[in-house]
Motif scaffolding. Structure first.
Motif, PDB file in Angstrom:
ATOM      1  N   LEU A 195      36.600 -46.656  17.658  1.00 55.43           N
ATOM      2  CA  LEU A 195      37.151 -45.381  18.131  1.00 55.43           C
ATOM      3  C   LEU A 195      38.559 -45.169  17.586  1.00 55.43           C
ATOM      4  CD1 LEU A 195      36.670 -42.911  19.937  1.00 55.43           C
ATOM      5  CD2 LEU A 195      37.564 -44.240  21.865  1.00 55.43           C
ATOM      6  N   SER A 196      39.329 -46.253  17.469  1.00 57.64           N
ATOM      7  CA  SER A 196      40.670 -46.161  16.895  1.00 57.64           C
ATOM      8  C   SER A 196      40.616 -45.683  15.449  1.00 57.64           C
ATOM      9  CB  SER A 196      41.352 -47.538  16.963  1.00 57.64           C
ATOM     10  OG  SER A 196      42.575 -47.530  16.256  1.00 57.64           O
ATOM     11  N   ASP A 197      39.705 -46.249  14.664  1.00 54.99           N
ATOM     12  CA  ASP A 197      39.565 -45.833  13.264  1.00 54.99           C
ATOM     13  C   ASP A 197      39.151 -44.363  13.163  1.00 54.99           C
ATOM     14  OD1 ASP A 197      40.213 -48.383  12.442  1.00 54.99           O
ATOM     15  OD2 ASP A 197      38.142 -49.008  12.094  1.00 54.99           O
ATOM     16  N   TYR A 198      38.206 -43.969  14.020  1.00 56.54           N
ATOM     17  CA  TYR A 198      37.727 -42.583  14.009  1.00 56.54           C
ATOM     18  C   TYR A 198      38.846 -41.622  14.398  1.00 56.54           C
ATOM     19  CZ  TYR A 198      35.193 -38.478  15.868  1.00 56.54           C
ATOM     20  OH  TYR A 198      34.769 -37.202  16.165  1.00 56.54           O
ATOM     21  N   CYS A 199      39.594 -41.957  15.447  1.00 54.53           N
ATOM     22  CA  CYS A 199      40.689 -41.095  15.919  1.00 54.53           C
ATOM     23  C   CYS A 199      41.767 -40.976  14.834  1.00 54.53           C
ATOM     24  CB  CYS A 199      41.274 -41.659  17.211  1.00 54.53           C
ATOM     25  SG  CYS A 199      42.548 -40.619  17.966  1.00 54.53           S
ATOM     26  N   HIS A 200      42.086 -42.086  14.173  1.00 54.05           N
ATOM     27  CA  HIS A 200      43.111 -42.056  13.137  1.00 54.05           C
ATOM     28  C   HIS A 200      42.653 -41.240  11.936  1.00 54.05           C
ATOM     29  CE1 HIS A 200      45.552 -43.686   9.745  1.00 54.05           C
ATOM     30  NE2 HIS A 200      46.503 -43.539  10.637  1.00 54.05           N
ATOM     31  N   TRP A 201      41.361 -41.322  11.613  1.00 51.80           N
ATOM     32  CA  TRP A 201      40.826 -40.528  10.504  1.00 51.80           C
ATOM     33  C   TRP A 201      40.853 -39.037  10.842  1.00 51.80           C
ATOM     34  CZ3 TRP A 201      36.209 -37.602  10.861  1.00 51.80           C
ATOM     35  CH2 TRP A 201      35.818 -36.970   9.673  1.00 51.80           C
ATOM     36  N   ARG A 202      40.454 -38.698  12.058  1.00 55.47           N
ATOM     37  CA  ARG A 202      40.370 -37.288  12.437  1.00 55.47           C
ATOM     38  C   ARG A 202      41.742 -36.688  12.709  1.00 55.47           C
ATOM     39  NH1 ARG A 202      38.671 -33.237  10.991  1.00 55.47           N
ATOM     40  NH2 ARG A 202      36.486 -33.885  11.018  1.00 55.47           N
ATOM     41  N   HIS A 203      42.664 -37.498  13.286  1.00 56.00           N
ATOM     42  CA  HIS A 203      44.006 -37.008  13.635  1.00 56.00           C
ATOM     43  C   HIS A 203      45.027 -37.990  13.097  1.00 56.00           C
ATOM     44  CE1 HIS A 203      42.268 -33.948  16.294  1.00 56.00           C
ATOM     45  NE2 HIS A 203      41.453 -34.891  16.718  1.00 56.00           N
ATOM     46  N   PRO A 204      45.244 -38.030  11.780  1.00 53.20           N
ATOM     47  CA  PRO A 204      46.141 -39.030  11.170  1.00 53.20           C
ATOM     48  C   PRO A 204      47.586 -38.959  11.665  1.00 53.20           C
ATOM     49  CG  PRO A 204      45.529 -37.314   9.584  1.00 53.20           C
ATOM     50  CD  PRO A 204      44.641 -37.132  10.777  1.00 53.20           C
ATOM     51  N   ASP A 205      48.061 -37.783  12.008  1.00 51.69           N
ATOM     52  CA  ASP A 205      49.442 -37.679  12.512  1.00 51.69           C
ATOM     53  C   ASP A 205      49.530 -38.141  13.962  1.00 51.69           C
ATOM     54  OD1 ASP A 205      50.295 -36.657  10.088  1.00 51.69           O
ATOM     55  OD2 ASP A 205      49.843 -34.595  10.679  1.00 51.69           O
ATOM     56  N   GLY A 206      48.670 -37.570  14.794  1.00 51.80           N
ATOM     57  CA  GLY A 206      48.684 -37.945  16.216  1.00 51.80           C
ATOM     58  C   GLY A 206      48.278 -39.373  16.442  1.00 51.80           C
ATOM     59  N   GLY A 207      47.415 -39.896  15.581  1.00 48.64           N
ATOM     60  CA  GLY A 207      46.917 -41.268  15.768  1.00 48.64           C
ATOM     61  C   GLY A 207      47.656 -42.293  14.942  1.00 48.64           C
ATOM     62  N   ALA A 208      48.832 -41.936  14.402  1.00 46.52           N
ATOM     63  CA  ALA A 208      49.573 -42.850  13.541  1.00 46.52           C
ATOM     64  C   ALA A 208      49.910 -44.167  14.245  1.00 46.52           C
ATOM     65  CB  ALA A 208      50.850 -42.175  13.047  1.00 46.52           C
ATOM     66  N   ALA A 209      50.201 -44.074  15.552  1.00 48.42           N
ATOM     67  CA  ALA A 209      50.587 -45.281  16.293  1.00 48.42           C
ATOM     68  C   ALA A 209      49.482 -46.311  16.336  1.00 48.42           C
ATOM     69  CB  ALA A 209      50.998 -44.904  17.719  1.00 48.42           C
ATOM     70  N   LEU A 210      48.248 -45.869  16.159  1.00 51.83           N
ATOM     71  CA  LEU A 210      47.123 -46.796  16.228  1.00 51.83           C
ATOM     72  C   LEU A 210      47.079 -47.747  15.047  1.00 51.83           C
ATOM     73  CD1 LEU A 210      44.362 -44.332  17.414  1.00 51.83           C
ATOM     74  CD2 LEU A 210      45.429 -46.124  18.770  1.00 51.83           C
ATOM     75  N   SER A 211      47.681 -47.357  13.933  1.00 51.42           N
ATOM     76  CA  SER A 211      47.640 -48.196  12.741  1.00 51.42           C
ATOM     77  C   SER A 211      48.859 -49.090  12.611  1.00 51.42           C
ATOM     78  CB  SER A 211      47.504 -47.319  11.482  1.00 51.42           C
ATOM     79  OG  SER A 211      48.626 -46.446  11.377  1.00 51.42           O
TER      80      SER A 211
END
Length: 212
Positions: A195-211
């Motif tokens: 889910l983290s990978d999917y969220c980061h792919w779909r929302h790279p700016d909002g999900g930046a913290a996940l990476s």
């Protein structure tokens, strides 16, 4: 009566633990039962169309509507399923499933369905992560490029339920993922990593913290 239908079979992940938590909550009100009830109520009210059926039993949700070989009709069906999966996620509940089509009967408390058997097969043997996978038969009927679908690394197409998630929703999902990845059960944490990978792919700016 059997009629051709679009059918989605959705499995609520972690359902046994939810039941156990609610049934052993003592004097505290149940937490998960209201979540499931409210989600299904909202989904039915959002699509107040008699063509749709949304039912739940144990850890399973079944969404169906009569089949039409029409792209707009299928797009609408996928949006109903996407909204339901997204509502569950926003409330902290992961789900996975499959979408198929075929002959289907759901009346008088009896479900007898070729489409449901195939949708269940996809959920139980193919989906594996918090995604709802589309059957090959449907992908042969409709152009995946015209649908709100995501293409996973393993080549499967699944409903892109995070596509229209607003900024606040992304923040909620990131919080859920951050907590879920810490789960000591590797099978559970693996689902949150996907889910983290999917969220980061779909929302790279909002999900930046996940990476990070």
């Amino acid at each position: 009566m059997l009629q051709f239908c679009f059918v989605a079979f959705i499995d609520i992940l972690g359902f046994s633990e939810m039941v156990r938590a609610d049934c052993h909550s003592g004097s505290e009100p149940p937490k998960y039962l209201p979540i499931i009830r409210e989600t299904l109520t909202d989904a039915r009210e959002a699509r107040a169309d008699e063509a749709y059926s949304i039912s739940q039993f144990s850890d399973s949700i079944i969404v169906s509507r009569p089949f039409q070989p029409d792209l707009e009709c299928f797009e609408e069906f996928l949006q109903v399923v996407a909204d339901l999966q997204k509502m569950l996620l926003r409330k902290g509940v992961l789900s996975r499933g499959g979408v198929a089509h075929g002959k289907h009967h759901d009346a008088d408390g009896i479900v007898f369905s070729q489409a449901l058997v195939e949708a269940y097969r996809l959920e139980s043997t193919v989906a594996t992560t918090p995604r709802i996978v589309i059957s090959e038969d449907l992908l042969q009927l409709f152009d995946a490029g015209q649908l709100a679908l995501a293409h996973d690394r393993d080549g499967l197409f699944f409903i892109d339920y995070l596509k229209d998630l607003e900024a606040g929703g992304v923040a909620d999902v990131i919080g859920l993922i951050t907590e879920g990845i810490q789960n000591p059960d590797r099978r559970v944490s693996a689902k949150y990593r996907w889910l983290s990978d999917y969220c980061h792919w779909r929302h790279p700016d909002g999900g930046a913290a996940l990476s990070e």
